[in-house]
Design a protein around this motif. Structure first.
Motif, PDB file in Angstrom:
ATOM      1  N   GLU A 243      31.599  70.188 121.308  1.00  0.00           N
ATOM      2  CA  GLU A 243      30.248  70.737 121.455  1.00  0.00           C
ATOM      3  C   GLU A 243      29.499  70.243 122.683  1.00  0.00           C
ATOM      4  N   SER A 244      30.046  69.269 123.403  1.00  0.00           N
ATOM      5  CA  SER A 244      29.322  68.678 124.527  1.00  0.00           C
ATOM      6  C   SER A 244      30.149  68.762 125.809  1.00  0.00           C
ATOM      7  N   ASP A 245      29.454  68.762 126.946  1.00  0.00           N
ATOM      8  CA  ASP A 245      30.121  68.719 128.239  1.00  0.00           C
ATOM      9  C   ASP A 245      30.288  67.287 128.757  1.00  0.00           C
ATOM     10  N   CYS A 246      29.796  66.313 127.984  1.00  0.00           N
ATOM     11  CA  CYS A 246      29.909  64.918 128.422  1.00  0.00           C
ATOM     12  C   CYS A 246      31.376  64.489 128.427  1.00  0.00           C
ATOM     13  N   PRO A 247      31.911  64.048 129.577  1.00  0.00           N
ATOM     14  CA  PRO A 247      33.339  63.710 129.649  1.00  0.00           C
ATOM     15  C   PRO A 247      33.731  62.481 128.847  1.00  0.00           C
ATOM     16  N   GLU A 248      32.753  61.646 128.467  1.00  0.00           N
ATOM     17  CA  GLU A 248      33.090  60.423 127.734  1.00  0.00           C
ATOM     18  C   GLU A 248      33.652  60.711 126.346  1.00  0.00           C
ATOM     19  N   PHE A 249      33.288  61.844 125.753  1.00  0.00           N
ATOM     20  CA  PHE A 249      33.853  62.178 124.443  1.00  0.00           C
ATOM     21  C   PHE A 249      35.358  62.406 124.550  1.00  0.00           C
ATOM     22  N   VAL A 250      35.772  63.143 125.578  1.00  0.00           N
ATOM     23  CA  VAL A 250      37.208  63.356 125.793  1.00  0.00           C
ATOM     24  C   VAL A 250      37.888  62.022 126.061  1.00  0.00           C
ATOM     25  N   HIS A 251      37.247  61.185 126.870  1.00  0.00           N
ATOM     26  CA  HIS A 251      37.830  59.880 127.205  1.00  0.00           C
ATOM     27  C   HIS A 251      38.068  59.046 125.950  1.00  0.00           C
ATOM     28  N   GLN A 252      37.054  58.947 125.082  1.00  0.00           N
ATOM     29  CA  GLN A 252      37.201  58.115 123.887  1.00  0.00           C
ATOM     30  C   GLN A 252      38.188  58.714 122.891  1.00  0.00           C
ATOM     31  N   ALA A 253      38.224  60.041 122.782  1.00  0.00           N
ATOM     32  CA  ALA A 253      39.217  60.670 121.903  1.00  0.00           C
ATOM     33  C   ALA A 253      40.626  60.360 122.397  1.00  0.00           C
ATOM     34  N   ARG A 254      40.804  60.401 123.706  1.00  0.00           N
ATOM     35  CA  ARG A 254      42.113  60.094 124.293  1.00  0.00           C
ATOM     36  C   ARG A 254      42.470  58.620 124.090  1.00  0.00           C
ATOM     37  N   VAL A 255      41.488  57.732 124.255  1.00  0.00           N
ATOM     38  CA  VAL A 255      41.727  56.302 124.008  1.00  0.00           C
ATOM     39  C   VAL A 255      42.162  56.081 122.559  1.00  0.00           C
ATOM     40  N   ALA A 256      41.506  56.764 121.621  1.00  0.00           N
ATOM     41  CA  ALA A 256      41.851  56.605 120.207  1.00  0.00           C
ATOM     42  C   ALA A 256      43.308  56.973 119.955  1.00  0.00           C
ATOM     43  N   ILE A 257      43.775  58.064 120.570  1.00  0.00           N
ATOM     44  CA  ILE A 257      45.166  58.482 120.370  1.00  0.00           C
ATOM     45  C   ILE A 257      46.124  57.511 121.042  1.00  0.00           C
ATOM     46  N   ARG A 258      45.755  57.010 122.234  1.00  0.00           N
ATOM     47  CA  ARG A 258      46.614  56.023 122.897  1.00  0.00           C
ATOM     48  C   ARG A 258      46.736  54.760 122.054  1.00  0.00           C
ATOM     49  N   ARG A 259      45.631  54.314 121.497  1.00  0.00           N
ATOM     50  CA  ARG A 259      45.668  53.126 120.640  1.00  0.00           C
ATOM     51  C   ARG A 259      46.545  53.376 119.413  1.00  0.00           C
ATOM     52  N   LEU A 260      46.405  54.560 118.840  1.00  0.00           N
ATOM     53  CA  LEU A 260      47.201  54.897 117.662  1.00  0.00           C
ATOM     54  C   LEU A 260      48.685  54.913 117.995  1.00  0.00           C
ATOM     55  N   ARG A 261      49.052  55.532 119.108  1.00  0.00           N
ATOM     56  CA  ARG A 261      50.466  55.591 119.487  1.00  0.00           C
ATOM     57  C   ARG A 261      51.002  54.205 119.837  1.00  0.00           C
ATOM     58  N   SER A 262      50.139  53.350 120.399  1.00  0.00           N
ATOM     59  CA  SER A 262      50.548  51.970 120.648  1.00  0.00           C
ATOM     60  C   SER A 262      50.814  51.238 119.337  1.00  0.00           C
ATOM     61  N   ALA A 263      49.954  51.472 118.342  1.00  0.00           N
ATOM     62  CA  ALA A 263      50.153  50.835 117.036  1.00  0.00           C
ATOM     63  C   ALA A 263      51.472  51.295 116.415  1.00  0.00           C
ATOM     64  N   ILE A 264      51.786  52.581 116.539  1.00  0.00           N
ATOM     65  CA  ILE A 264      53.057  53.080 115.994  1.00  0.00           C
ATOM     66  C   ILE A 264      54.229  52.391 116.666  1.00  0.00           C
ATOM     67  N   ARG A 265      54.131  52.166 117.985  1.00  0.00           N
ATOM     68  CA  ARG A 265      55.207  51.471 118.687  1.00  0.00           C
ATOM     69  C   ARG A 265      55.309  50.012 118.265  1.00  0.00           C
ATOM     70  N   ILE A 266      54.169  49.351 118.104  1.00  0.00           N
ATOM     71  CA  ILE A 266      54.178  47.934 117.714  1.00  0.00           C
ATOM     72  C   ILE A 266      54.845  47.748 116.360  1.00  0.00           C
ATOM     73  N   TRP A 267      54.486  48.603 115.418  1.00  0.00           N
ATOM     74  CA  TRP A 267      55.000  48.453 114.052  1.00  0.00           C
ATOM     75  C   TRP A 267      56.289  49.265 113.811  1.00  0.00           C
ATOM     76  N   LYS A 268      56.822  49.874 114.841  1.00  0.00           N
ATOM     77  CA  LYS A 268      57.978  50.753 114.671  1.00  0.00           C
ATOM     78  C   LYS A 268      59.134  50.113 113.908  1.00  0.00           C
ATOM     79  N   PRO A 269      59.475  48.823 114.148  1.00  0.00           N
ATOM     80  CA  PRO A 269      60.591  48.226 113.392  1.00  0.00           C
ATOM     81  C   PRO A 269      60.387  48.224 111.881  1.00  0.00           C
ATOM     82  N   LEU A 270      59.132  48.296 111.426  1.00  0.00           N
ATOM     83  CA  LEU A 270      58.848  48.258 109.992  1.00  0.00           C
ATOM     84  C   LEU A 270      58.578  49.633 109.398  1.00  0.00           C
ATOM     85  N   LEU A 271      58.368  50.635 110.246  1.00  0.00           N
ATOM     86  CA  LEU A 271      57.973  51.957 109.759  1.00  0.00           C
ATOM     87  C   LEU A 271      59.184  52.823 109.438  1.00  0.00           C
ATOM     88  N   PRO A 272      59.047  53.713 108.464  1.00  0.00           N
ATOM     89  CA  PRO A 272      60.126  54.674 108.200  1.00  0.00           C
ATOM     90  C   PRO A 272      60.380  55.525 109.442  1.00  0.00           C
TER      91      PRO A 272
END
Length: 493
Positions: A243-272
């Motif tokens: 709903e907004s043209d402010c680029p920071e929303f896209v930036h933070q949404a992208r950061v959230a996904i990067r953090r999530l994918r990093s968490a999946i990599r960190i815990w990968k040895p324990l995950l199905p």
């Protein structure tokens, strides 16, 4: 979206009108009630700041006075609760039924200051679902209004509450509804939205907050906390992306996904294995869609003004600026469409269900798991750092990615390693990542300039960008040296 025994899903009025025809509901009869909630607070909103909710609720002909503590988005619900007694608004506030003595005394001290803050009024149509023996789920469609300060916001949402059965049954029912109807997981409660209407708040950019983990947690419980916090971070910015043209929303949404994918990599040895292979590619696709928008936003906001200063009379800058403006608009629309899509709504629900359904496995404690994970990431960083100064932009990009993963891991595990040593290590890693980010922005700017001004037309600009990158390499070397001298905090407790 609740993560225990309740789910909230938003839907449009048109979809709501088709709900009763869904196969899950054809054999069930709805019970309809008018529900009115009046929420109270002090003029300076002290209850809201302390995550306490006081409201009167009318369901049908019955009034109830309710007091509750709301768990933070990153904490467990232990120690939180809700207390109700019969009572109508307008009379003397009575908190004698509150089981928490400290909360009861605090509310008594504020009794004379409490005033109506906002009201929610809606019609609830509720169905009792029994998809199999032993499973009972209440499905409630709420349609109405939030009213505060003379302003109104519509309510149109679906709530599912697990009365008996397992959490998997709750998500299974939600998934079955989603196959027929476009339903989107909702993170904000009616009371949270009420306070936003009261404050007449515009959309706010939300950054990642600390994740509450502790040494006594199992590694898998810590992953759940981290993964769900990343999803909340993403969803806290999705309305802004759409709903907004402010680029920071896209930036933070992208950061959230990067953090999530990093968490999946960190815990990968324990995950199905199927969790990783099923979800990581889907998150990666979404990250790429947002990444295109972010790259052009940075180019337009940061690179173009610098180029305009360096080449004030160049006609190429105006041409490049026009092209960048078009690309920003196209990619922002693509990012918005991605977060409005049915695929995204299903990804949120399916991933949350998969995370909550994870078995404990070997029940390894997170304080034993974390140091080995951090050692591995630090080793990868050291190996790439040795190549970075003499390497090309692609080599430095790989180093940046690994530093970013190390930094995210440090943030996830920070509660396990208190002290100045970790803070200094994190500051050093952040400074280095910032420099690598500047170098990456210049490398991306070169690629985007080539797209906007192909061939000889943009050769002067591309060469200038390359010179800027080369000028930063000595500073990069100094930051690398400083970082390599830092004590490893997770081995110095």
């Amino acid at each position: 979206m609740g993560i225990e025994t309740e789910l909230s899903l938003s839907l449009t009025p048109g979809v709501a009108s088709r709900l009763a025809r869904h196969p899950l509901l054809t054999d069930a009869r709805p019970v309809r009630q008018r529900v009115i909630n009046t929420y109270y607070d002090t003029p300076d909103l002290r209850l809201h700041r302390e995550r306490v909710v006081v409201h009167y609720r009318k369901k049908g002909a019955t009034w109830l006075s309710s007091v509750g503590r709301v768990a933070s988005s990153t904490s467990s619900t232990a120690g939180y609760g809700e207390w109700e007694i019969a009572g109508e608004p307008g009379g003397e506030q009575d908190f004698s039924h509150v089981g928490d003595s400290a909360l009861r005394d605090w509310l008594d001290s504020l009794r004379q200051e409490l005033r109506p803050a906002f009201t929610t009024t809606f019609t609830r149509s509720a169905w009792l679902l029994e998809p199999r023996d032993g499973v009972r789920i209440e499905l409630a469609l709420d349609r109405g209004w939030i009213e505060a300060g003379g302003r109104r916001q519509a309510i149109c949402e679906l709530g599912l509450e697990l009365l008996s059965g397992g959490v998997a049954d709750l998500f299974s029912a939600a998934g079955e509804l989603q196959t027929e109807l476009p339903l989107h997981p909702e993170t904000a409660s009616k009371s949270q939205r009420g306070y936003r209407v009261l404050a007449d708040e515009s959309l706010q950019v939300v950054k990642a907050g600390p994740v509450e983990i502790n040494p006594g947690m199992t590694a898998m419980a810590a992953f759940r906390a981290v993964a769900l916090a990343c999803v909340r971070h993403l969803q806290s910015n999705e309305h802004g992306v759409c709903e907004s043209d402010c680029p920071e929303f896209v930036h933070q949404a992208r950061v959230a996904i990067r953090r999530l994918r990093s968490a999946i990599r960190i815990w990968k040895p324990l995950l199905p294995e199927d969790l990783v292979t099923s979800f990581d590619p889907r998150w990666q696709t979404l990250a790429r869609q947002l990444g295109e928008a972010r790259n052009w936003d940075v180019f337009r906001a940061e690179t173009l003004p610098t180029l305009a200063t360096a080449f004030p009379a160049a006609a190429e800058i105006a041409c490049l600026s026009h092209y960048a403006e078009q690309r920003c608009a196209i990619n922002r629309q693509a990012a918005s469409s991605a977060l409005k899509s049915v695929d995204y709504s299903r990804l949120l629900l399916e991933f949350t269900a998969a995370v909550l359904g994870l078995a404990e496995g070997d029940a390894r404690r997170v304080d034993a798991f974390a140091p080995r994970c951090l050692d591995k990431r630090a080793k990868q960083v050291r190996q790439l750092a040795a190549e970075a100064l003499g390497g090309d932009a692609a080599t430095r990009h790989r180093l940046r990615v690994e530093y970013k993963r190390l930094r995210y891991a440090l943030e996830f595990f920070a509660p396990l390693f208190p002290g100045e040593c970790l803070r200094e290590y994190h500051r050093s890693a952040s400074g280095l990542q910032e420099m690598l980010g500047r170098l990456n922005d210049l490398a991306v700017a070169t690629e985007l300039s080539d797209e906007g001004l192909p061939g000889e037309q943009g050769e002067t600009i591309r060469r200038w960008l390359e010179v800027q990158s080369e000028s930063l390499l000595p500073a990069l070397g100094n930051l690398l040296s400083h970082f390599n001298r830092q004590a490893v905090p997770w081995r110095n407790q």
